[in-house]
Design a protein around this motif. Structure first.
Motif, short mmCIF file in Angstrom:
data_model
loop_
_atom_site.label_atom_id
_atom_site.label_comp_id
_atom_site.label_asym_id
_atom_site.label_seq_id
_atom_site.Cartn_x
_atom_site.Cartn_y
_atom_site.Cartn_z
N UNK A 127 0.84 -1.21 0.00
CA UNK A 127 0.00 0.00 0.00
C UNK A 127 0.87 1.25 0.00
N UNK A 128 1.91 1.26 0.84
CA UNK A 128 2.79 2.43 0.90
C UNK A 128 3.52 2.63 -0.42
N UNK A 129 3.91 1.52 -1.07
CA UNK A 129 4.60 1.63 -2.36
C UNK A 129 3.68 2.25 -3.40
N UNK A 130 2.43 1.83 -3.42
CA UNK A 130 1.48 2.37 -4.39
C UNK A 130 1.25 3.86 -4.16
N UNK A 131 1.21 4.29 -2.89
CA UNK A 131 1.06 5.72 -2.59
C UNK A 131 2.25 6.49 -3.17
N UNK B 94 2.49 9.44 -6.13
CA UNK B 94 3.20 10.72 -6.00
C UNK B 94 4.18 10.91 -7.16
N UNK B 95 4.90 9.86 -7.51
CA UNK B 95 5.86 9.96 -8.61
C UNK B 95 5.17 10.28 -9.93
N UNK B 96 4.01 9.67 -10.15
CA UNK B 96 3.27 9.96 -11.39
C UNK B 96 2.88 11.44 -11.43
N UNK C 196 -3.12 -4.19 -6.88
CA UNK C 196 -2.98 -2.78 -6.51
C UNK C 196 -2.56 -1.93 -7.69
N UNK C 197 -1.69 -2.50 -8.54
CA UNK C 197 -1.30 -1.78 -9.75
C UNK C 197 -2.52 -1.56 -10.66
#
Length: 390
Positions: free
Chosen positions: A339-343, A347-349, A381-382
């Motif tokens: 979940x934290x990675x997806x957040x 942000x990067x996008x 999640x992706x």
């Protein structure tokens, strides 16, 4: 839904004697009873006694409420302190009854279940909240009576009575200080469900409390004109201590016969006028509240947007480190880390989108998909995030 009822009685002017306590005890074996107080709560069943008769015979105040909306407050005052004729001007069938019994004036404030709102499970009152009303009335403060009348008018508005009846009903004398109620009076207004916009309307014709200084010469003339029997009764009761000090009562009678013209030079208003004005105030208030809410929401959105931009600015200064953080989180193989990675990916996008495109982001996330396609939870999640499949 579990039913709940609360009964409380207080003896203020004199305590009950032993025989009277026994009579009351015969009505309830579970109640908390002393010479000055009776309290009982019912989760089932009901009180076997008649609250009105108990107040007529023994007590000076009674409080009742049920969680389905019914409420009642009974106050007993010596008739010499508050004349029934004076109080009757404020009587309303739906909210305030006035009667006399054995030299006392009984005020019966009530709110029926039909007039109540939804069931209330967190509401709690005790008579200590309201007993101050009795002293206020004894001192000539008639605001509690006017609030009782307003409660009836509130019930009328909710029931949408006939317009002609609204026009026929004329408000009683408007006491001073409706714009600044005492604590007990505020509690009474809440207890009876008085509409606050209707109260604000009534206050427009109410002088500030204490704004009518006593004219000494006029008061002397008023007292001189009182019947001798009235003076004798007041002096006798004062000497024997069987009634409150006659001073407040005399001033109340004086002010009642020398009532000032309502503010603005207007005469008594009809219920229709009061309700129409209250509707206008309510409309204005709701519009102000809507505008304030919209302004607050814009302010919150602006602050959130500014905070978001500041956050993205911080990430933009170290994009490579953020990508490494994403890799580290995915390597933990835990739902929370995913979940934290997806957040962070979101942000990067957004960071890259501010420069005009997301080509690099799309390339790197495609590589992530390829490298971790064996992790179905991450892939879900992706997909939810909208990262395209290769």
């Amino acid at each position: 839904m579990s039913e709940y009822q609360y009964y409380e009685f207080l003896a203020l002017d004199r305590p009950l004697d032993d025989d009277e306590v026994k009579q009351v005890r015969a009505l309830s074996t579970r109640a908390d009873i002393s010479p000055t107080r009776f309290v009982n709560e019912y989760q089932w069943g009901d009180f076997k006694g008649d609250p009105t008769k108990l107040v007529e015979q023994f007590y000076d105040a009674h409080l009742y409420y049920a969680n389905w909306g019914s409420r009642r407050l009974l106050l007993r005052l010596p008739a010499g302190t508050l004349r029934a004729k004076e109080a009757t001007a404020y009587a309303m069938e739906e909210s305030l009854g006035v009667r006399t019994r054995s030299g006392h004036t009984l005020l019966d404030f009530s709110l029926s279940s039909e007039d109540g709102a939804e069931w209330e499970f967190d509401t709690h009152y005790t008579l200590s909240t309201f007993v101050g009303l009795r002293s206020e009335l004894a001192a000539g403060d008639l605001r509690p009576l006017y609030l009782g009348w307003l409660a009836g008018l509130t019930a009328w508005e909710l029931a949408e009575y006939d317009e002609e009846e609204y026009a026929r009903e004329i408000e009683p004398p408007v006491p001073a200080g409706l714009g600044a109620l005492t604590g007990p009076q505020q509690a009474l207004a809440e207890f009876l469900g008085v509409d606050m916009d209707l109260l604000a309307t009534a206050a427009e014709a109410s002088e500030p409390a204490g704004a009518d200084p006593v004219n000494r010469k006029a008061l002397v003339a008023f007292i001189a004109g009182l019947p001798a029997a009235d003076k004798d009764t007041l002096l006798l009761e004062a000497a024997l201590g069987t009634a409150p000090s006659p001073g407040p009562h005399l001033l109340a009678r004086y002010r009642a016969t020398n009532a000032p013209t309502p503010r603005g030079g207007t005469g008594p208003r009809s219920a229709a006028e009061l309700l129409d004005r209250a509707h206008a105030l309510r409309t204005e208030r709701r519009e102000r509240e809507r505008v304030a809410r919209a302004a607050a929401e814009r302010s919150r959105a602006r602050a959130a947007a500014e905070a978001r931009e500041a956050h993205l600015d911080r990430l933009a200064r170290n994009v490579d480190q953020v990508w490494m953080d994403v890799d580290d989180l995915i390597a933990q193989k835990k739902a929370g880390a995913y979940d934290a990675a997806v957040v962070l990916l979101g942000d990067l996008r957004d960071v890259e989108a501010r420069t005009g495109g997301t080509a690099d982001f799309d390339r790197r996330t495609a590589e992530l998909r390829a490298a971790h396609r064996g992790k179905p939870s991450l892939m879900q999640r992706f997909d939810k995030m909208g990262i395209p499949r290769s």
